[in-house]
Motif scaffolding. Structure first.
Motif, short mmCIF file in Angstrom:
data_model
loop_
_atom_site.label_atom_id
_atom_site.label_comp_id
_atom_site.label_asym_id
_atom_site.label_seq_id
_atom_site.Cartn_x
_atom_site.Cartn_y
_atom_site.Cartn_z
N LEU A 1 0.84 -1.19 0.00
CA LEU A 1 0.00 0.00 0.00
C LEU A 1 0.87 1.24 0.00
O LEU A 1 1.92 1.28 0.65
N SER A 2 0.41 2.25 -0.68
CA SER A 2 1.16 3.50 -0.69
C SER A 2 0.89 4.26 0.61
O SER A 2 -0.03 3.92 1.37
N VAL A 3 1.69 5.26 0.86
CA VAL A 3 1.55 6.04 2.08
C VAL A 3 0.20 6.73 2.12
O VAL A 3 -0.46 6.79 3.17
N SER A 4 -0.27 7.23 0.99
CA SER A 4 -1.56 7.92 0.96
C SER A 4 -2.71 6.95 1.24
O SER A 4 -3.70 7.32 1.89
N GLU A 5 -2.61 5.69 0.77
CA GLU A 5 -3.66 4.71 1.06
C GLU A 5 -3.69 4.36 2.54
O GLU A 5 -4.76 4.23 3.14
N VAL A 6 -2.53 4.20 3.13
CA VAL A 6 -2.46 3.90 4.57
C VAL A 6 -3.02 5.07 5.38
O VAL A 6 -3.80 4.89 6.32
N ALA A 7 -2.65 6.29 5.00
CA ALA A 7 -3.15 7.47 5.71
C ALA A 7 -4.66 7.60 5.54
O ALA A 7 -5.37 7.92 6.50
N GLY A 8 -5.17 7.33 4.35
CA GLY A 8 -6.61 7.41 4.13
C GLY A 8 -7.37 6.40 4.95
O GLY A 8 -8.40 6.71 5.55
#
Length: 79
Positions: free
Chosen positions: A31-38
């Motif tokens: 997962l990308s950082v933005s997906e984890v943050a979302g």
């Protein structure tokens, strides 16, 4: 009509349990950082909503017997 079934030899069933494929599945994409943050923000929003509903709902769930008695005594003092 369905009463007759083919017999399956036990050796075939035992062999099917041991069978392993030599094809490995592709590796899972990270997962990308933005997906984890979302996903984290969505989870925190859900938890905050549940906590907020409990905080705002607790006063309405308290028994109002003591408050009703107090209001009645205040009304009798005012006369």
């Amino acid at each position: 009509m369905f009463g007759r079934r083919e017999a399956v030899p036990f050796a075939f069933v035992a062999e099917a349990d041991r069978f392993r494929s030599n094809v490995t599945p592709p590796p899972r994409e990270r997962l990308s950082v933005s997906e984890v943050a979302g996903r984290t923000l969505v989870g925190l929003t859900v938890v905050a909503g549940l906590v907020g509903s409990l905080l705002f709902g607790m006063p309405s769930m308290e028994s109002s017997g003591a408050e009703g008695h107090r209001q009645q005594s205040e009304a009798s003092d005012g006369r």
